[in-house]
Design a protein around this motif. Structure first.
Motif, PDB file in Angstrom:
ATOM      1  N   THR A   1       0.835  -1.201   0.000  1.00  0.00           N
ATOM      2  CA  THR A   1       0.000   0.000   0.000  1.00  0.00           C
ATOM      3  C   THR A   1       0.866   1.246   0.000  1.00  0.00           C
ATOM      4  OG1 THR A   1      -1.743  -1.169   1.183  1.00  0.00           O
ATOM      5  CG2 THR A   1      -1.811   1.226   1.265  1.00  0.00           C
ATOM      6  N   SER A   2       1.926   1.220   0.786  1.00  0.00           N
ATOM      7  CA  SER A   2       2.863   2.345   0.814  1.00  0.00           C
ATOM      8  C   SER A   2       3.531   2.515  -0.542  1.00  0.00           C
ATOM      9  CB  SER A   2       3.916   2.107   1.898  1.00  0.00           C
ATOM     10  OG  SER A   2       4.918   3.085   1.840  1.00  0.00           O
ATOM     11  N   ILE A   6       2.308   1.611  -3.440  1.00  0.00           N
ATOM     12  CA  ILE A   6       1.290   2.100  -4.381  1.00  0.00           C
ATOM     13  C   ILE A   6       1.099   3.604  -4.206  1.00  0.00           C
ATOM     14  CG2 ILE A   6      -1.188   2.072  -4.858  1.00  0.00           C
ATOM     15  CD1 ILE A   6      -1.081  -0.969  -4.353  1.00  0.00           C
ATOM     16  N   THR A   7       1.043   4.066  -2.971  1.00  0.00           N
ATOM     17  CA  THR A   7       0.887   5.493  -2.701  1.00  0.00           C
ATOM     18  C   THR A   7       2.052   6.277  -3.283  1.00  0.00           C
ATOM     19  OG1 THR A   7      -0.315   4.991  -0.672  1.00  0.00           O
ATOM     20  CG2 THR A   7       0.590   7.203  -0.877  1.00  0.00           C
ATOM     21  N   SER A   8       3.245   5.753  -3.091  1.00  0.00           N
ATOM     22  CA  SER A   8       4.435   6.406  -3.637  1.00  0.00           C
ATOM     23  C   SER A   8       4.391   6.447  -5.164  1.00  0.00           C
ATOM     24  CB  SER A   8       5.687   5.665  -3.167  1.00  0.00           C
ATOM     25  OG  SER A   8       6.832   6.191  -3.772  1.00  0.00           O
ATOM     26  N   GLU A  42       1.701   6.378  -7.039  1.00  0.00           N
ATOM     27  CA  GLU A  42       0.649   7.304  -7.451  1.00  0.00           C
ATOM     28  C   GLU A  42       1.124   8.753  -7.360  1.00  0.00           C
ATOM     29  OE1 GLU A  42      -2.588   6.155  -4.908  1.00  0.00           O
ATOM     30  OE2 GLU A  42      -3.393   4.740  -6.394  1.00  0.00           O
ATOM     31  N   GLN A  43       1.882   9.074  -6.319  1.00  0.00           N
ATOM     32  CA  GLN A  43       2.429  10.425  -6.192  1.00  0.00           C
ATOM     33  C   GLN A  43       3.400  10.723  -7.327  1.00  0.00           C
ATOM     34  OE1 GLN A  43       4.078  10.417  -2.243  1.00  0.00           O
ATOM     35  NE2 GLN A  43       2.124  10.914  -1.270  1.00  0.00           N
ATOM     36  N   SER A  97       1.433  11.295 -10.470  1.00  0.00           N
ATOM     37  CA  SER A  97       0.836  12.628 -10.455  1.00  0.00           C
ATOM     38  C   SER A  97       1.867  13.692 -10.795  1.00  0.00           C
ATOM     39  CB  SER A  97       0.228  12.906  -9.075  1.00  0.00           C
ATOM     40  OG  SER A  97      -0.271  14.210  -9.011  1.00  0.00           O
TER      41      SER A  97
END
Length: 92
Positions: free
Chosen positions: A43-44, A46-48, A50-51, A54
Protein backbone atom coordinates in the motif's frame (compact mmCIF):
# COMPACT_ATOMS: atom_id res chain seq x y z
CA UNK A 1 -11.78 -53.51 30.45
CA UNK A 2 -12.59 -52.84 26.77
CA UNK A 3 -14.60 -49.79 27.72
CA UNK A 4 -11.61 -48.28 29.58
CA UNK A 5 -9.24 -48.95 26.66
CA UNK A 6 -11.63 -47.48 24.10
CA UNK A 7 -12.26 -44.47 26.31
CA UNK A 8 -8.50 -43.91 26.61
CA UNK A 9 -8.11 -44.27 22.85
CA UNK A 10 -10.87 -41.72 22.21
CA UNK A 11 -9.27 -39.27 24.65
CA UNK A 12 -5.90 -39.74 22.96
CA UNK A 13 -7.39 -39.12 19.51
CA UNK A 14 -9.19 -36.01 20.76
CA UNK A 15 -5.93 -34.74 22.32
CA UNK A 16 -4.08 -35.27 19.03
CA UNK A 17 -6.79 -33.43 17.09
CA UNK A 18 -6.74 -30.52 19.57
CA UNK A 19 -2.94 -30.26 19.41
CA UNK A 20 -3.02 -30.37 15.60
CA UNK A 21 -5.71 -27.68 15.49
CA UNK A 22 -3.73 -25.47 17.87
CA UNK A 23 -0.51 -25.81 15.87
CA UNK A 24 -2.39 -25.09 12.64
CA UNK A 25 -4.07 -22.05 14.18
CA UNK A 26 -0.76 -20.60 15.38
CA UNK A 27 0.78 -21.19 11.97
CA UNK A 28 -2.12 -19.47 10.23
CA UNK A 29 -1.89 -16.50 12.60
CA UNK A 30 1.79 -16.06 11.68
CA UNK A 31 0.95 -16.21 7.99
CA UNK A 32 -1.82 -13.64 8.45
CA UNK A 33 0.55 -11.28 10.27
CA UNK A 34 3.17 -11.65 7.54
CA UNK A 35 0.61 -11.01 4.80
CA UNK A 36 -0.76 -7.96 6.63
CA UNK A 37 2.75 -6.51 6.86
CA UNK A 38 3.29 -7.23 3.17
CA UNK A 39 -0.04 -5.57 2.33
CA UNK A 40 0.93 -2.47 4.31
CA UNK A 41 4.26 -2.28 2.46
CA UNK A 42 2.54 -2.69 -0.89
CA UNK A 43 0.00 0.00 0.00
CA UNK A 44 2.86 2.35 0.81
CA UNK A 45 4.53 1.46 -2.48
CA UNK A 46 1.29 2.10 -4.38
CA UNK A 47 0.89 5.49 -2.70
CA UNK A 48 4.43 6.41 -3.64
CA UNK A 49 3.88 5.31 -7.24
CA UNK A 50 0.65 7.30 -7.45
CA UNK A 51 2.43 10.43 -6.19
CA UNK A 52 5.20 9.94 -8.76
CA UNK A 53 2.58 9.41 -11.47
CA UNK A 54 0.84 12.63 -10.45
CA UNK A 55 4.14 14.51 -10.52
CA UNK A 56 4.93 13.18 -13.98
CA UNK A 57 1.44 14.07 -15.27
CA UNK A 58 1.92 17.61 -13.96
CA UNK A 59 5.30 17.77 -15.71
CA UNK A 60 3.72 16.58 -18.98
CA UNK A 61 1.02 19.24 -18.74
CA UNK A 62 3.60 21.94 -17.93
CA UNK A 63 5.97 21.03 -20.77
CA UNK A 64 3.43 22.10 -23.39
CA UNK A 65 3.45 25.71 -22.19
CA UNK A 66 5.96 28.40 -23.19
CA UNK A 67 7.33 28.48 -19.66
CA UNK A 68 7.79 24.71 -19.73
CA UNK A 69 9.68 24.77 -23.01
CA UNK A 70 11.86 27.59 -21.69
CA UNK A 71 12.59 25.67 -18.47
CA UNK A 72 13.65 22.56 -20.42
CA UNK A 73 15.82 24.67 -22.75
CA UNK A 74 17.56 26.24 -19.76
CA UNK A 75 17.99 23.10 -17.66
CA UNK A 76 18.68 20.40 -20.23
CA UNK A 77 20.23 22.34 -23.10
CA UNK A 78 21.93 25.16 -21.21
CA UNK A 79 20.33 27.83 -23.39
CA UNK A 80 19.89 31.45 -22.29
CA UNK A 81 17.50 34.18 -23.36
CA UNK A 82 18.61 36.85 -25.80
CA UNK A 83 20.43 39.69 -24.05
CA UNK A 84 20.94 37.64 -20.86
CA UNK A 85 24.35 37.69 -19.21
CA UNK A 86 25.65 34.36 -17.92
CA UNK A 87 28.13 34.11 -15.05
CA UNK A 88 29.98 30.82 -14.55
CA UNK A 89 31.51 29.79 -11.25
CA UNK A 90 35.03 28.48 -11.92
CA UNK A 91 36.20 28.25 -8.29
CA UNK A 92 36.41 24.45 -8.01
Amino acid sequence: MKFVKSSLLVKLIILIVVVYATVTLVSLRRQISAKQAEAAQLTSSITSAEQENSRLNDAIETIDTDAGVEAVAREKLGMVAEGEIVFEDVSD
